[in-house]
Every structure is written in C-alpha cells, then in structure tokens.
Enzyme design. Sequence first.
Site, short mmCIF file in Angstrom:
data_model
loop_
_atom_site.label_atom_id
_atom_site.label_comp_id
_atom_site.label_asym_id
_atom_site.label_seq_id
_atom_site.Cartn_x
_atom_site.Cartn_y
_atom_site.Cartn_z
N ARG A 62 -66.15 66.83 20.77
CA ARG A 62 -66.16 68.23 20.14
C ARG A 62 -67.77 68.41 19.89
O ARG A 62 -68.24 67.76 19.24
CB ARG A 62 -65.34 68.59 19.14
N GLU A 85 -69.35 77.42 21.41
CA GLU A 85 -68.26 76.75 20.62
C GLU A 85 -68.12 77.09 19.08
O GLU A 85 -67.17 77.10 18.61
CB GLU A 85 -68.10 75.12 20.79
N THR A 128 -64.59 71.78 27.95
CA THR A 128 -64.95 73.48 27.90
C THR A 128 -66.32 73.64 27.38
O THR A 128 -67.09 72.94 26.70
CB THR A 128 -63.87 73.73 26.81
N SER A 140 -57.84 73.90 19.95
CA SER A 140 -56.47 73.96 20.22
C SER A 140 -56.18 72.94 21.71
O SER A 140 -55.16 72.88 21.82
CB SER A 140 -56.03 75.23 20.54
N GLY A 185 -56.66 77.36 27.81
CA GLY A 185 -56.07 78.64 27.45
C GLY A 185 -56.19 78.87 25.90
O GLY A 185 -55.77 79.71 25.30
N GLY A 186 -57.24 78.49 25.45
CA GLY A 186 -57.51 78.76 23.87
C GLY A 186 -56.41 78.16 23.15
O GLY A 186 -55.78 77.12 23.34
N THR A 197 -61.08 77.17 29.70
CA THR A 197 -61.42 75.71 29.46
C THR A 197 -61.13 75.28 30.69
O THR A 197 -60.51 75.92 31.71
CB THR A 197 -60.57 75.32 28.28
#
Length: 622
Positions: A115, A465, A444, A490, A510-511, A426
């Site tokens: 991340r 992000e 993503t 998520s 899809g968030g 994403t």
Amino acid sequence: MPYLGRRFAAVTAALAMSVTTGALTSPASADSGQDDKSKKTPVATGYGGAVSTVDLDASEAAIKILRKGGNAVDAAVAAAATLGVTEPYSAGIGGGGYFVYYDAEKEKISTIHGRETAPAAMPRDAFIDPASPADKPVAYPFRKQATSGMSVGVPGTPATWERALDRWGSMNLAEALEPAIDVAEDGFVVDETFRLQTADNQDRFAPFAATRELFLPGGAPPAVGTVFTNPDLAETYRILGHKGVDEFYEGPLAEEIVSTVRNAPSSVDAKVPVPGPAGVMTTEDLDDYEALDQDPTHVNYRGYDVYGMAPSSSGGTTVGEALNILEVFDLPGLKSDQPAVLHHYLEATALAFADRGKYVGDPAFVKVPTKKLLDPVFGKERACEIDPITAATKPVAAGDAADYDGTCDIEPAALADEKDTENINTTNLTVSDKWGNVVEYTLTIEQTGGSGITVPGRGFILNNELTDFSPVYSATDPNRIEPGKRPRSSMSPTIVLKDGEPFLALGSPGGSTIITTVLQTLINRIDLGMNIQDALAAPRASQRNTASVTAEQAFIDAPYGKDLATRYGHNFSAAGAPGTSASEIGAATAIEFSDDGKKATAVAEPTRRGGGSALVVKPSHK
C-alpha cells in the site's frame, strides 16, 4: 499462433491503414477492435497453470511466462506489468496493492503489503478548503482532491514486485517484464472502455502536459480501433528490469517523481474544479518506502479456511467478520429460499462495515483489534443483531470489540462515523502454476485515472491513494490523515483452502464494494451451491451500513431482489446510470481447483468492464 505472433499480426494489420503520430496511430477498421476483444473468454478449464484478469494481453503475458517455466509469482508480475500498459487508468507502477501467495511446497499462505504511504510532511488538512470555517472544516469536492499532487502517496507496486520475486519467484524482474515491454512497444487496440475512460477524465488530464500528450493525442481521446503504444513506459520497465527498483525509489526516476508531484499545476481555489493542492512528497519519502511482509487474516467458514489481507486493508477483517456472523445461520439449509440467504448476507455486511469504520486503520498508527474482530465469539455476538425476517434500520451500531462473550444480551457501542472515501476503479488478477502455487493480487492507482498526473517521459500515471484517508481530521477516526501512514483500503485478495489444499482464489476491484463482491461470491458458491462461473457472474448488491443498498439493476429487477424489498424491507438504489461503468459492481477474477488440485477452472467476468480473460496453459491433461 504464438502470443507475439498474434500481437504482431493484429497490430501490423492496424498499422497498414495508419500513420504513426507519437503514442497513437490513426483508426484501423472498427472490426479490429472487435476482433481483439472477441478473443476474450471468461471461462477456461485445464492444467499446468491458469490465469484470470480483465484483459487479454495481461492474461496472455502470464501464460507466456508459465509456458517458459516461470511460476505463479513470475506470471503475476508479468500480468500486473501488462495491466499497467493496457489498463493504465486502473493500475501501474505509480500505485500500490496487496499480494497474497499460497506456497504449495510449504503449504503456507503469506502476504505482501504494498500500500502507498503518506509523505512525512503530509498535513492533516491536506484536502480542506482553506476558505471554510476553522470550526467546521469542509473538504474540497472529491474530483479536486484527487486531481492533485497532494493526493499522491509514495507508490508501492515496484517494491511489491521486487519483494514477491525475491521471496518466491524463479525469474528476475527483467524477464518478468518482457511481455509488458512488448505490448507497450507494439501497442494494443483501443476499445470503447478505454476511449470512454479517457473521455470521462479529459478535463482532469488536460492541465498536465505529459498526461495530455500521452493520453489525449491531438487534444482528444483516442478513437476506438486505433493502436495505442507507450514507448516511454517500455523504456521505464527496461530500466527497472536492468537496474532494479532502487532506480524508482532512489535514482533519477525518484527525483523526477518528486519534481512532478511538487510542481504539477495546482490551485487551492475551491471555485477551480481541478487541479487541487500541490504535493509535499520528497526523495526521502521514496527512499524510506518498504513493501511489508505480513501475516494473512484467517477464519474458518463451514470447513473452508479463508485467508485475506490484514490491515491497513479492511478486506480480510470485514470479509472474515461477516463470514463469522453468517456461520451462526444454516444458510446451506436455506438455499432453496435465495432471498432469505441474501437477506442474511446484506445484514451481516452492514454489521461488519460498522466495525470496519470504528476500528480499522493502519496498525502502525492505530491499535486495530484484528484478532477480536475475527474471533468467532465476537461474530456470534454480532449475529444476535440480525432479525431473520426484517432488515435493520441503517446505519447499525458498531459492536464492542473490547467486551463480548457471544451472548445476545448486549449493549451496542456508538455508531461508527464512517464515510466511504474509496473510488471504484482498481484491478485484480488470479494466477496458478503447475506446482500448485497460487497468487491473488489486487493493485490500483485508486480512482479511474488516478491523480491524472503522468511523470514526463516515463509513461505512467501517479496514484491518488491519499484521498482514501478521511478528509476531515478526527482524533477518534482510525483512518485519519497522518504523516507516513497508509490509508485504509477495501482491497480483498482472498485464497480459500479446503482440507489444507487450494479450493478457490478470488478478488475484485470496486472500492469498498470489493468486500461485498468477494463475500457475495463466496456465499453464492459455498452456501447457495452455484458453480464458480455463475457465482461470479451473478448480479450484485452491496450493503455497506447505509440506508440504501447499492445494487446492480439486474439484482433489483430479479425476483429475489423484489422479494428482499417487499418481504424484508431492504431499500435499493441502482449502482449507476444504465450503460455506464458505474452501473457495474466489481470486475472479479477467480480460479477454482479440483479436489486433486490438478485441474483449474479460471473464471473472469462475462460482461462487466467489457468482459475479462481466463486462460489455461493446457486445456487437456496430456
């Protein structure tokens, strides 16, 4: 015809009718785009390794690596790098993600946390309109937040690829990047989805010269049927392959990224739609970045061991908690009553999302009670909140993860103050190999088109992000903005074992609907007994602890959708306008494995996002 032969033939046919104009050639026949897409197939069953992605080129890249003797990790990096070419508005080296790996030899699941991080100088009011009152701060509109240097987190994707290959790969980065370099140089045929995504972001791309020159050739979105090449990205991949990813985090490229983030056009005038505030990233921020080895989350659901990503992802905890809640109910015994099963699914996700909002953030900065959220006893207690015949009024309250005993005489904690800060775009990929190794990887750059900022001469867009943080600072919010912190996500790459062997791997973009897409697919497959193709293709609904359930129109119109509304009192709202990408929830990929582990069924979306691409190394066992 071999992979490169097909690609050469397709692109040569298009070029024969065109004149090169930088990154784009003029339109070939309309059939060229259709023929390229018609090669996609959403289901493939076979042996020797399998792959599912949203894109034919990416799936073929993975298969090429597997056929050369590479393993699932090598192939996953190849597919991800190719998606950076053909899906540049969803993923690429300017972003980050989460990598889940099943090691067949060790019979162990491990994860890499890739991340993005906030710069050390990230201010807590990064996305607040300075003209708003100090006692009632108001955030900029999301589009302005996202289209800014301030939204760019330190990318984690290159470090993730390097870490995955170092730990488990059999090829080096240069070898894994070869298929993506070929696609970037030879080009791919623009389809309607790519054109539409470009058009939707034209106003965001226009302020940034490098983005405008690459993605808006001649000042307009590329036409369907044209061949899009990205030689700058091909060269960037070559540099990373030969010099290593230190070039990205420490070398001249790092300096270029920082300069781009800090010097991109910016404005703090709320009346100017885009772009937003300038960035504060430094070369030290890039140099300090590390992809983290991390233990997976784990729950047991009806005899299946379900593994996912731990925080800062909320995927593993929220999917896992919802499964623990649903474990209390005999859903397989209710499968003849599909609305009843789906009612329990929707109610469980609302409860799990309430706890997500109250407790989950970056564990390096906030104390996340991961073990308690995944405790079956906590799930049993939360299940007490589900009325089997009536939908609860939403939002529901969060549970008390500090005090529970599994009984139903409980006092709920305060309502979670959660706002959905994630966007829908994403990408996800699933890969297996002939040795039984499996990769589930979600990556993503956040919203479609990320920040809109392309690093000049490098061919990739930087992420947005940091808009995944809650924009208005609150000391009690686990997802509050803090320097060096990783925003909550998520993303839910998931691997399921049965009797210690891979049964199913799946994930989705899809968030925040990623969580519900993965969960609904599991419920469809395990509880409702659908095959994996139908489980993944079925219409979707996403209850994220909101007054109205977001659903695809096909779900709302289905008999079970009508029954959920009239019989149980669920309120539905369509995910988006018909015919738009927003009307679709997720674009999942999956691979299911036979009982002996030898045969794999790779499954992609049949229609969502233009349909995905599932391939196997060998269709028959010979």
